[in-house]
Design an enzyme around this catalytic site. Sequence first.
Site: not given
Ligand SMILES: Nc1ncnc2c1ncn2[C@@H]1O[C@H](COP(=O)(O)OP(=O)(O)OP(=O)(O)O)[C@@H](O)[C@H]1O
Ligand SMILES: Cc1ncc(CO)c(N)n1
Length: 273
Positions: A176, A207, A209-212
Amino acid sequence: MVEVASALTIAGTDPTGGAGIQADLKSFQEREVYGMSVVTSVVAQNTLGVDDIYNLPVSFIEKQLNSVFQDIVPNAVKTGMIATVEMMEMVATVLKKQSVDYVIDPVMIAKSGHSLMEEPSRKVIREVLVPLATVVTPNVPEAEILVDFKITNTDDAKRAAKVIVTELGAKSAVVKGGHLMGEAIDVLYDGENFHYFKSARTDTKHTHGTGCTFSAVITAELAKGKSVVDAVATGKQFITDAIHYTLGVGKGNGPTNHWGYRLKGLPNQIRRR
Ligand SMILES: Nc1ncnc2c1ncn2[C@@H]1O[C@H](COP(=O)(O)OP(=O)(O)OP(=O)(O)O)[C@@H](O)[C@H]1O
Ligand SMILES: Cc1ncc(CO)c(N)n1
């Protein structure tokens, strides 16, 4: 009666509802998939950060998994926060007995900088869980730990996605681009080809929880029988809308809007009561 696909998330909690199991269940629901959850760690956290973590005993996580699998075998499984080596080994043993699609979100560090995975688990995840995965969805810092090199641009992300498949043994990997600069570009390698999923970067700090959410939508789509490429495309579209139609909830890095996609084309003016 309607026929429904089901998905299981094995992950930690977020009592403020934006990340972890709570975000996963909201995402499954929006994608019309029956959602189930097995808790690994109870996390005292909010949009400002992580206050404390309580790891459930491995034997009790295993009991929850047995309860689910004896009754409702999910069409797809996702793992998020799996803090310890012992948890990983137990989950691997259980999943090896099932033939379900498996999405790994290799959660290591929360956006607030707090560690959600114990140090030794970072090496073990790639040996024990990654080879079982249909898709692995690391962010840039997580991918760097999995592949042992720095990622500063999309070319590095491509190389990392390929290594996760060809050397670590996952079927596919999407690195990502949330942590890189410029457009938000996610790179998928499916064992044969690269696929790029792009969106404009929304200028926001909300952002959490975006990854979750992204990986939960991918899991839901796989549960419905969609291909990996289609599942990632839907995940990307869903998270783009969820970030764009931000909710303004919380004092820190707020959560995304899990029904943002329903507001498409409308001005972004959600008001809190
Ligand atoms: N500012 C943003 N604008 C648009 N898309 C974004 C933005 N930030 C993240 N994304 C998208 O959101 C999704 C999750 O990416 P990200 O790298 O933020 O995950 P993450 O760090 O694992 O998230 P988290 O740890 O908060 O759950 C990807 O599809 C990424 O391209
Ligand atoms: C429990 C849990 N899983 C994943 C993340 C990453 O976003 C978080 N903040 N908390």
